[in-house]
Every structure is written in C-alpha cells, then in structure tokens.
Design a protein around this motif. Structure first.
Motif, PDB file in Angstrom:
ATOM      1  N   CYS A  19      34.763  40.235  40.208  1.00  0.00           N
ATOM      2  CA  CYS A  19      34.946  41.643  40.562  1.00  0.00           C
ATOM      3  C   CYS A  19      35.219  42.496  39.332  1.00  0.00           C
ATOM      4  O   CYS A  19      36.109  42.192  38.535  1.00  0.00           O
ATOM      5  CB  CYS A  19      36.077  41.821  41.570  1.00  0.00           C
ATOM      6  N   CYS A  21      35.822  45.896  39.808  1.00  0.00           N
ATOM      7  CA  CYS A  21      36.340  47.166  40.347  1.00  0.00           C
ATOM      8  C   CYS A  21      37.425  47.697  39.411  1.00  0.00           C
ATOM      9  O   CYS A  21      37.924  46.987  38.534  1.00  0.00           O
ATOM     10  CB  CYS A  21      36.854  46.991  41.778  1.00  0.00           C
ATOM     11  N   CYS A  24      40.578  45.525  39.229  1.00  0.00           N
ATOM     12  CA  CYS A  24      40.412  44.233  38.547  1.00  0.00           C
ATOM     13  C   CYS A  24      40.255  44.420  37.038  1.00  0.00           C
ATOM     14  O   CYS A  24      40.855  43.682  36.246  1.00  0.00           O
ATOM     15  CB  CYS A  24      39.228  43.469  39.140  1.00  0.00           C
ATOM     16  N   ASN A 273      41.901  43.318  46.243  1.00  0.00           N
ATOM     17  CA  ASN A 273      41.965  43.865  44.875  1.00  0.00           C
ATOM     18  C   ASN A 273      41.433  45.298  44.759  1.00  0.00           C
ATOM     19  O   ASN A 273      41.733  45.986  43.798  1.00  0.00           O
ATOM     20  CB  ASN A 273      41.274  42.921  43.891  1.00  0.00           C
TER      21      ASN A 273
HETATM   22 ZN    ZN Z   1      38.297  44.021  42.228  1.00  0.00          ZN
END
Ligand code: ZN
Ligand code: MLT
Ligand code: MN
Length: 304
Positions: A19, A21, A24, A273
């Motif tokens: 991930c 994002c 993260c 997350n």
């Molecule tokens: Zn993430």
C-alpha cells in the motif's frame, strides 16, 4: 481484569506491504503524527499469570515479543493458555499456525470458524501432530461459560454474541453463511467487570446493544471512517458495508451509536491503514474525541 491491545490494525497492518496510500507512506517516512500498527489482536487476563489471545493475528510472534507478560518463564513454556477466535478471517486466525511449536493451547471458536479451519485445510495438520496439542472448545452464541486455558480456569467467563458479519473471503463458495461466522466476545470477571471485544461488526443488534450498555469497556470495529473509503481511492469496488464493516462517520455511522453508550472506555481497533482517524489532528479524529471514543494503538492497556 487486564486487557492489552496487541495489534490495532485491520488485515494487512499499517503500513500494508503493498500500500502506497498517504497514511502508509507517512508511517514509512516516520511522520510524527502517524504510527505503525500490527494486525488486530488483544490479550486478556484476570490474574496476570494466564493470558488469552483474542484473535491470533499473523503478527502474533512480534506481538508476543513486544509484551513481556507473554514471554516464557522456563525452557519451554508460555503464559498463553488459550486463543479465542472471533471469526475465521485470515487476519484473525493465521497466528494459530505461527503458534505451531507443539504447545498445548485451548482454542475457543464457533462451529463455523472451527470447520472453516479444520476442513479442507492441510495446514491445520501442523496443529494436530499429537493429541492435546490444541483443545477445541465450542463457542455457542448466547451461552456464558467459564474461560478455561491450558493452565486451568482463568477466573473469567466468556459469552459469544453473534453479530452481523460475513463468510471469510477464502470460504466464499465453499461454506454457507452462518450466524456464528462472526462474534463479539464478552468477558466478565469475578468482580462483575466486563469487556467486549468486537473488532468486526457490520451492524449493531439488540443483544449487542444490551451487552454494550452494561460493559465497562468496548473494543470495537474502527476499520473504516467512510463507506466509500476504499472505492473512492479506486482500490476496490466493495464498500465498507459490502466488506461487513460498519463505517464510523455520517448520520448512519457507528460513531453516533457509540457516543450514546455509557461504557467507561470505548476503543476503536482493526483500523484500516486508509482511515483518516489514524492522523492526530485530523477532523475525523476530533469527531471521535468529541464522542468520547479512543483510537487503539499497539500496547494500549485497559485495567478493570
Ligand atoms: Zn495504506
Ligand atoms: C476483513 O476484516 O474485512 C477481512 O479481514 C478481510 C480479509 O480477510 O482480508
Ligand atoms: Mn479483518
């Protein structure tokens, strides 16, 4: 009763290995307002000697090392007397296979969860190398039974409350949906204190509400803030509700429900997350604070 949150993230953890994002990336770069989390699990004990894991997360090995009360006291030993499985998802059960080193453990699971693990699953044979390696105790919704571990009675009782959920992803098409696929776990001690561990909740029910009204502490599903949290990022076509997670925000969100409960501690766990509540200072985080709701972190402790 002592409860320690061992892991507070949803499946995948945070950061999640694949991930990128904002959360993260922020955690990886050491952003001051963000912290890493392992996958959801808690440890509970009445006497501080024998402990029970609530879910066996894929991160259980690191979680045990991070909490000295769970370390062996002799050459071969564990203070962990048992494991309570709240559902059959990979993030709630994979840790059982990590605990495969021939240590007697009592596993509490519903029929649906036990069958999901023991039927058509060659890996489970590593937990059945000799009689008595695992003892399976059946959780039946609505029954209150003493919680007994490998070292004997815990001083706690356990009650499973069926809550709306889903068949684990890996059993879709193999197992029919069952009311005991997904449980909230109610633990009570001899002083009348109670805690509810409910990391996966698609919606509330009258019984869950009744139990929550008399619980001292509620550890609850904080997976997503918005129903479209993953779809708006283009990560999936499934909404939070499609994934059997009641989103926190909005007029129909769980936060409104949580806000009116009298529990002393209301703590969110199994946090995905992508969830904006992971950021200190985020407006969504302020909404939680206003509702008297806490965000779990790995290592958070509750003493009742
Ligand atoms: Zn993430
Ligand atoms: C969930 O919480 O929705 C599940 O853990 C998803 C999964 O099994 O990956
Ligand atoms: Mn999960």
């Amino acid at each position: 009763m002592h409860l320690r949150v061992l892991g507070s993230a949803a499946g995948g953890g945070s950061p999640q290995w694949n991930c990128g994002c904002a959360n993260c990336v922020g955690i990886r770069s050491g952003h001051a307002l963000l912290q890493a989390r392992t996958q959801a699990s808690a440890a509970v004990s009445a006497d501080g000697r024998q402990w029970f894991l609530l879910a066996a997360s894929p991160d259980v090995r690191a979680q045990i090392e991070a909490f000295p009360a769970l370390h062996p006291r002799r050459l071969r030993d564990t203070p962990i007397g048992g494991v309570v499985l709240n559902n059959g998802d990979v993030d709630a059960c994979l840790g059982l296979f990590i605990l495969r080193e021939d240590q007697p453990l009592v596993v509490y699971a519903s029929e649906a969860v036990e069958r999901g693990l023991r039927e058509h699953n060659a890996l489970t044979r590593t937990l059945e190398r000799r009689p008595g390696q695992l003892t399976w105790n059946r959780l039946r919704a609505g029954e209150v039974v003493p919680l007994v571990g490998a070292a004997g009675p815990s001083g706690l009782t356990i009650e499973a409350v069926a809550v709306p959920g889903t068949v684990p992803l890996h059993l879709k098409g193999l197992a029919a949906a069952s009311p005991d696929d997904n449980l909230a776990i109610v633990l009570r001690d001899a002083h009348g204190h109670s805690v509810i561990y409910a990391p996966t909740v698609a919606a509330h029910t009258p019984l869950l509400e009744e139990r929550a009204r008399t619980a001292d502490a509620l550890v609850f599903d904080g997976t997503f803030f918005r129903d479209d949290e993953l779809t708006s990022l283009g990560l999936t076509t499934r909404s939070a509700r499609d994934m059997a997670h009641w989103p926190l925000g909005g007029p129909e969100g769980s936060l409104r429900w949580l806000a009116q409960l009298p529990c002393r501690r209301k703590i969110l766990t199994h946090i995905n997350n992508t969830n904006p509540i992971l950021r200190t200072g985020a407006p969504e985080r302020d909404e939680l604070t206003a509702a008297g709701v806490e965000v779990a972190y790995d290592g958070l402790e509750v003493e009742l």
